[in-house]
Structures are given as C-alpha cells and as structure tokens.
Design a protein around this motif. Structure first.
Motif, PDB file in Angstrom:
ATOM      1  N   ARG A 392       4.553  13.926 -20.818  1.00 60.75           N
ATOM      2  CA  ARG A 392       4.134  14.080 -22.217  1.00 60.75           C
ATOM      3  C   ARG A 392       4.358  12.788 -22.991  1.00 60.75           C
ATOM      4  NH1 ARG A 392       0.761  16.910 -21.626  1.00 60.75           N
ATOM      5  NH2 ARG A 392       0.670  17.571 -23.814  1.00 60.75           N
ATOM      6  N   SER A 393       4.541  11.693 -22.283  1.00 61.48           N
ATOM      7  CA  SER A 393       4.770  10.413 -22.948  1.00 61.48           C
ATOM      8  C   SER A 393       4.196   9.302 -22.093  1.00 61.48           C
ATOM      9  CB  SER A 393       6.271  10.191 -23.163  1.00 61.48           C
ATOM     10  OG  SER A 393       6.926  10.070 -21.913  1.00 61.48           O
ATOM     11  N   HIS A 394       3.987   8.145 -22.719  1.00 57.35           N
ATOM     12  CA  HIS A 394       3.631   6.935 -21.990  1.00 57.35           C
ATOM     13  C   HIS A 394       4.922   6.210 -21.629  1.00 57.35           C
ATOM     14  CE1 HIS A 394      -0.295   7.795 -23.691  1.00 57.35           C
ATOM     15  NE2 HIS A 394       0.163   7.604 -24.935  1.00 57.35           N
ATOM     16  N   SER A 395       5.037   5.742 -20.403  1.00 61.47           N
ATOM     17  CA  SER A 395       6.235   5.001 -20.018  1.00 61.47           C
ATOM     18  C   SER A 395       5.859   3.557 -19.697  1.00 61.47           C
ATOM     19  CB  SER A 395       6.919   5.644 -18.808  1.00 61.47           C
ATOM     20  OG  SER A 395       6.176   5.405 -17.628  1.00 61.47           O
ATOM     21  N   VAL A 396       6.756   2.640 -20.085  1.00 65.45           N
ATOM     22  CA  VAL A 396       6.527   1.211 -19.852  1.00 65.45           C
ATOM     23  C   VAL A 396       7.791   0.616 -19.233  1.00 65.45           C
ATOM     24  CG1 VAL A 396       5.930  -1.019 -20.859  1.00 65.45           C
ATOM     25  CG2 VAL A 396       4.991   1.086 -21.851  1.00 65.45           C
ATOM     26  N   PHE A 397       7.705   0.249 -17.954  1.00 64.24           N
ATOM     27  CA  PHE A 397       8.809  -0.457 -17.301  1.00 64.24           C
ATOM     28  C   PHE A 397       8.505  -1.946 -17.348  1.00 64.24           C
ATOM     29  CE2 PHE A 397      10.344  -2.601 -13.435  1.00 64.24           C
ATOM     30  CZ  PHE A 397      11.707  -2.493 -13.661  1.00 64.24           C
ATOM     31  N   SER A 398       9.453  -2.738 -17.868  1.00 63.68           N
ATOM     32  CA  SER A 398       9.262  -4.178 -18.005  1.00 63.68           C
ATOM     33  C   SER A 398      10.323  -4.915 -17.204  1.00 63.68           C
ATOM     34  CB  SER A 398       9.345  -4.617 -19.474  1.00 63.68           C
ATOM     35  OG  SER A 398       8.322  -3.999 -20.230  1.00 63.68           O
ATOM     36  N   CYS A 412      10.122 -21.564 -15.613  1.00 59.24           N
ATOM     37  CA  CYS A 412       9.041 -20.639 -15.945  1.00 59.24           C
ATOM     38  C   CYS A 412       9.634 -19.295 -16.331  1.00 59.24           C
ATOM     39  CB  CYS A 412       8.077 -20.466 -14.768  1.00 59.24           C
ATOM     40  SG  CYS A 412       8.805 -19.661 -13.325  1.00 59.24           S
ATOM     41  N   SER A 413       8.844 -18.495 -17.041  1.00 58.19           N
ATOM     42  CA  SER A 413       9.282 -17.147 -17.409  1.00 58.19           C
ATOM     43  C   SER A 413       8.063 -16.252 -17.480  1.00 58.19           C
ATOM     44  CB  SER A 413      10.013 -17.160 -18.766  1.00 58.19           C
ATOM     45  OG  SER A 413       9.147 -17.605 -19.798  1.00 58.19           O
ATOM     46  N   GLY A 414       8.232 -15.015 -17.097  1.00 59.96           N
ATOM     47  CA  GLY A 414       7.135 -14.058 -17.121  1.00 59.96           C
ATOM     48  C   GLY A 414       7.666 -12.642 -17.242  1.00 59.96           C
ATOM     49  N   ILE A 415       6.754 -11.726 -17.562  1.00 65.02           N
ATOM     50  CA  ILE A 415       7.121 -10.316 -17.706  1.00 65.02           C
ATOM     51  C   ILE A 415       6.118  -9.486 -16.913  1.00 65.02           C
ATOM     52  CG2 ILE A 415       7.464  -8.381 -19.287  1.00 65.02           C
ATOM     53  CD1 ILE A 415       8.073 -10.368 -21.484  1.00 65.02           C
ATOM     54  N   LEU A 416       6.644  -8.591 -16.097  1.00 67.50           N
ATOM     55  CA  LEU A 416       5.811  -7.628 -15.373  1.00 67.50           C
ATOM     56  C   LEU A 416       5.939  -6.277 -16.070  1.00 67.50           C
ATOM     57  CD1 LEU A 416       4.081  -6.736 -12.933  1.00 67.50           C
ATOM     58  CD2 LEU A 416       6.224  -6.322 -11.696  1.00 67.50           C
ATOM     59  N   ASN A 417       4.840  -5.801 -16.659  1.00 65.20           N
ATOM     60  CA  ASN A 417       4.808  -4.489 -17.309  1.00 65.20           C
ATOM     61  C   ASN A 417       4.091  -3.502 -16.399  1.00 65.20           C
ATOM     62  OD1 ASN A 417       6.060  -5.123 -19.858  1.00 65.20           O
ATOM     63  ND2 ASN A 417       4.196  -6.225 -20.420  1.00 65.20           N
ATOM     64  N   LEU A 418       4.767  -2.438 -16.036  1.00 64.60           N
ATOM     65  CA  LEU A 418       4.183  -1.369 -15.218  1.00 64.60           C
ATOM     66  C   LEU A 418       4.153  -0.107 -16.068  1.00 64.60           C
ATOM     67  CD1 LEU A 418       6.101  -2.239 -11.949  1.00 64.60           C
ATOM     68  CD2 LEU A 418       3.722  -2.757 -12.459  1.00 64.60           C
ATOM     69  N   VAL A 419       2.933   0.342 -16.393  1.00 63.16           N
ATOM     70  CA  VAL A 419       2.754   1.384 -17.413  1.00 63.16           C
ATOM     71  C   VAL A 419       2.170   2.634 -16.776  1.00 63.16           C
ATOM     72  CG1 VAL A 419       1.734   1.931 -19.651  1.00 63.16           C
ATOM     73  CG2 VAL A 419       2.301  -0.452 -19.086  1.00 63.16           C
ATOM     74  N   ASP A 420       2.814   3.764 -17.046  1.00 63.46           N
ATOM     75  CA  ASP A 420       2.310   5.074 -16.619  1.00 63.46           C
ATOM     76  C   ASP A 420       1.919   5.826 -17.887  1.00 63.46           C
ATOM     77  OD1 ASP A 420       1.695   7.473 -15.475  1.00 63.46           O
ATOM     78  OD2 ASP A 420       3.744   7.971 -14.863  1.00 63.46           O
ATOM     79  N   LEU A 421       0.595   5.885 -18.149  1.00 66.52           N
ATOM     80  CA  LEU A 421       0.126   6.529 -19.368  1.00 66.52           C
ATOM     81  C   LEU A 421       0.196   8.046 -19.234  1.00 66.52           C
ATOM     82  CD1 LEU A 421      -3.039   4.357 -20.126  1.00 66.52           C
ATOM     83  CD2 LEU A 421      -0.770   4.156 -21.147  1.00 66.52           C
TER      84      LEU A 421
END
Length: 532
Positions: A392-398, A412-421
């Motif tokens: 019942r929610s969107h989840s965002v793992f960063s 260097c720097s970066g972000i990996l966003n893995l989203v389960d809508l």
C-alpha cells in the motif's frame, strides 16, 4: 708382553748370577778342601775312603750343578730367542707406528689443503650469492616496473571500460523500459476467464535490433453486439517471458547497476498493477529466486572488492523510505510508523536529500539483507481484491556510494535507487470502497501514479526546460533527479498473465510505451580529483 719378557730375562740372569756365585764359592771351597786334603793326604790316608766318598759325592753334586747350569743356559737361550722375537715385534710395531705417523702427517697436509680449498669455495659461494642477490634485486625491480605498468594499463582500461559502458547506455537511452510477464500460479491456470492471449517477438531478431516486441489480443463487444478483436503490439528495450527467471532478468540490468561505481546516479523502478510481480522482481525470494535489489547489492560489493586491486576504495551507506498516503516514512527509523516530518530538498547541483532519515553504513551484503528484512517488516501492506497481500506504499531503497583512488587521484560518488511502486488498480477492481482506509490508500496511490504519468508526459513533450509537474506528488519529487536526465533510469513494466487483468495490462503497456519514448538528457557523472 715385551716388559714381561724383559722381567723374565732379568730374573733368569739374576738366578744365573746367583748360581755362578754359588759355583764360584763351591769351587773355592773345593779348592780349599783339595789343598787341605793334599796337606792332610799323608795324615788322612786312613780316611781316604771316606774322602773319596766325599769326593764322589762332591762330583755328583757338581754334576747336578752342571745340569742345573745347562738348564739355566737352555732357559737363557730360550729367553734370548723370545727376546729376539719381541725385539722383532717391537721393531715391526715401531715401523708401523712410523708409517701411521707418516699417514697422519699426510692426512694433516690433506686437511690443510681441503681447508684452503673450502675457504676458496666459501669465498666463491659468497661471491655467487652476492651476484644472485644482485640479479634477483634487478629482476624484482624489473618485475615491479612491469607490475606497475600493467596496473597503469588496467586503470586505463578501466577508465576506457567506463567510458564505453556509459556510451552504450546512452545509445540505449537513459530511460529504458523492460516489460516482464509473470508466470501464472497453479490456482490461476484453472480460473474461469483463463489466461490472456499474449505473444512474444522473435528472440533472435530482438538480439540483433536491441528491441523486443510483445503482442496482446483483446476482445470486446461492439455497440451492435458483435465481438470485436483488437491486436496491440508494443515495443520495448527488453521483454521477459514467464519462463525467464530472476538470473536472466538481472543479467540485463547488472551493467546499468554497476554504473553507480563509476559515479552515476542509477534508478530502477518497478511499475504495474497489483499482483503483477513488482515486489517479486525487486525483492524476490531465497537463493536463485533472489530479486534485483539483493542481486544488485551482491554484485556491487563484489565488483568494488575487485576494483581494490586497481586502487579504488568505496564507502557505502543505505536508506530505505516509503511513501504512504503522500507522507514519507523512514523504514529504518524507530517505532512502527515514523512520526517525524521529512522534507525533500534539491540543491543547485540537482542533488536530492531527504531530511532526518536514518542512513546506515554498509560494508557487506549481509548487512544489506538485515536492513531489507527490517524495512520489509515495517512496510504498509494490506489485502485487496486484486492481491491477497498488496503493498500500500511506494518503497525507495537508496545505496549511496563514494569512491576514491589514491593511485590516480580520482574521486566519484553515485546513488543507486531501487523503487518498488505500489500497485496501480482501479477502485472498482480493488474493492477498496468498502474500507475507508483502503479507499484513501488507493486514491493516494493512483494520484501519485497519475502524477508520475503527467511528469513523463511533460518530459515527452519536450518540457525539460519548462514546467514539469514534479511537485504534484511526493513520489515524483523523490524521483525528480532520476527522471530529469541526471540519472540512468530503467523501468520494469510488470504484467499479469490473466485475462481478467487484461484491461490493466494494456494500460500499463501504454504507460510504459510513453516512458520508453520519453527523451531525456545525458546522465551526469559525479567525479573529480582528490584535493590535497
């Protein structure tokens, strides 16, 4: 033995001397007696007989003494023979002793010569060791130089690999779309409405062109009552059939996920109706069924360890948020529901941050597994008519990654966003109207997904320089940097194989097509030189 013989000889000579002295004494006595007899001859004629007897007796005694002397002489001869034998033996022993002394002297000379040769050999060995050590040192220096050259080549090759990889990703498009049809469950195969009619394009042609096709056949009743059939064909970067497992899916996104180690922001999100397999794709199960999140984490840690040989050191930390009813909830915070108010801020460099969220340092995949399990237990889920357990929610793992290379001076720097809508579903299909909380959740979910569609539509109309309605929902604000061209973005369009869900499937495919045709700017790499 020689000493015994000498002693024996001395004893024998002593005895012989004694006998000689006694004999001499006897002779003297005999001479005195003879003289006395001569003087008394006339006087003792009458005792002649007795004198003759005495003389005979003397003669007998003399014979005995003579015999004794003969034996003594014989003994003396024997002793002399023994003495001669012992003397010969002594001479032989002395000769042998002299020979042994000669041999000892020769041996001493040989030992001295050997010592001299040994000393010469030791000096030569020391010289050889010095020469060998020098050659080893020269070889080691040459080897070190070659290793340094190879390491430089590897670092250069790694830089070229990153550039080529990013060029390939840019040619494929920064916003890519993969469609995935989940397999039917056992109880669904015998459902009254059956499975939807979905056909897949030729896999060989898809490999050659880089585009995969999926065809859906829909049937409906016209106004005149006739059955109308419509064949809809969609084209995406990749189409995964129900037979394709998690491993095959991840192989297509692993290089994209690895871009975070090169200093790029990467966003992978799963879109689709409730029950289409979004959570399975992103989180999955155990072992071979592991989803994209655990596989991406394992791969990133494995590659970062391999890059240590090329001078790279990485620091990682993770956050896990959910958007529930348009409110951000920190899944790593304390308490079942986060009571703090979180704000989304984007700076002038288009870097997004969320205030007051827990960010945990991560050093191995096991820590990430614990983090995911902790977040999963706190995420808002409930049953709907579309799915027994619906998110019942969107989840965002960063996953935030910072890298530095002291050898090349790079950072260097970066972000990996893995989203389960959360699942997209119509109110009538979900049955949420019977429950006030479920109704509010469904309205907010559909609102945020509608806002996402509006953002995609605005981007597709070339409004990057103009107004794009990111602020219409919390979800689009969170995904703003991923959708605005500063990130490499991939969307999974998850689809149900059931005929009963065909309407929602077509809606999802049309939305995915809109995303796939949306132009986006080139992703920007966050890198630089270390200060110092």
């Amino acid at each position: 033995m020689l000493a015994d013989a000498q002693n024996h000889e001395r004893d024998t000579r002593k005895k012989l001397s004694e006998v000689s002295e006694e004999l001499a004494s006897l002779r003297i006595a005999h001479a005195r007696e003879t003289a006395e007899l001569q003087r008394q001859l006339q006087q003792k004629e009458r005792s002649n007989r007795s004198l003759e007897e005495e003389m005979q007796q003397g003669r007998d005694e003399l014979s005995q003494e003579r015999e004794t002397i003969r034996k003594l002489r014989q003994t003396q001869a024997e002793e002399e023979a023994k003495h001669m034998t012992l003397s010969a033996q002594l001479s032989a022993s002395q000769a042998r002793n002299s020979a042994l002394q000669d041999e000892v002297e020769r041996g001493a000379l040989a030992v001295s010569a050997m010592k001299a040769e040994l000393e010469v050999a030791r000096l030569k060995a020391l010289q050889v060791e010095d020469d060998a050590a020098q050659r080893i040192s020269e070889a080691q220096a040459e080897c070190d130089a070659k290793v340094a050259a190879v390491e430089d080549e590897l670092r250069n090759a790694e830089t070229i690999r990153r550039k080529l990889h990013n060029q390939v990703q840019e040619l494929k498009g920064n916003i890519r779309v993969f469609a995935r049809v989940r397999p039917a469950l056992a109880h669904e195969e015998n459902s009254p409405e059956g499975l939807a009619q979905i056909a897949y394009g030729d896999e060989r042609q898809a490999q050659e062109t880089g585009q995969s096709h999926l065809t859906v056949t829909t049937r409906s009743e016209s106004a005149t009552g006739k059955e109308r059939e419509q064949v809809l064909t969609f084209q995406f970067d990749q189409v995964f059939q129900p037979k394709d497992g998690q491993k095959e899916v991840f192989e297509e996104i692993m290089m994209l996920a690895q871009s975070v180690l090169d200093g790029y922001n990467v966003c992978i999100f799963a879109y689709g109706q409730t029950g289409s397999g979004k959570s399975w794709t992103m989180e999955g199960g155990e072992g071979e069924n592991a989803g994209m999140i655990p596989r991406a984490i394992d791969m990133i840690f494995a590659v970062s360890n391999q890059l240590k040989d090329r001078g790279w050191n990485y620091q990682m930390e993770g956050t896990f948020l959910e958007v529930y009813n348009e409110v951000i909830n920190d899944l790593l915070g304390s308490g079942q529901f986060d009571s703090r108010k979180h704000e989304i801020k984007i700076d002038k460099d288009n870097v997004m941050t969320v205030t007051d969220v827990v960010s945990l340092p991560l050093s191995n995949p096991r820590q990430v597994s614990v983090l995911l399990e902790r977040a999963r237990s706190r995420r808002a889920v409930a049953a709907t008519l579309m799915n027994e357990r619906s998110s019942r929610s969107h989840s965002v793992f960063s996953l935030k990654v910072k890298g530095s290379n002291p050898l090349s001076g790079e950072e260097c720097s970066g972000i990996l966003n893995l989203v389960d809508l959360a699942g997209s579903e119509r109110l009538a299909s979900s049955g949420a109207g019977a429950n006030k909380d479920r109704l509010k959740e469904t309205i907010n979910i559909n609102k945020s997904l509608s806002a996402l569609a509006d953002v995609i539509s605005a981007l597709g109309q070339g409004q990057q320089g103009g107004h794009v309605p990111y602020r219409n929902s919390t979800l689009t604000r969170l995904l703003q940097t991923s959708l605005s061209g500063s990130s490499k973005t991939l969307m999974f369009c998850n689809l149900s194989p059931l005929n009963a869900h065909l309407g929602e499937t077509v809606c999802s495919l049309r939305f995915a097509t809109k995303v796939n045709t949306t132009p986006a700017g080139n992703a920007k790499r966050s890198h630089g030189r270390a200060s110092g």
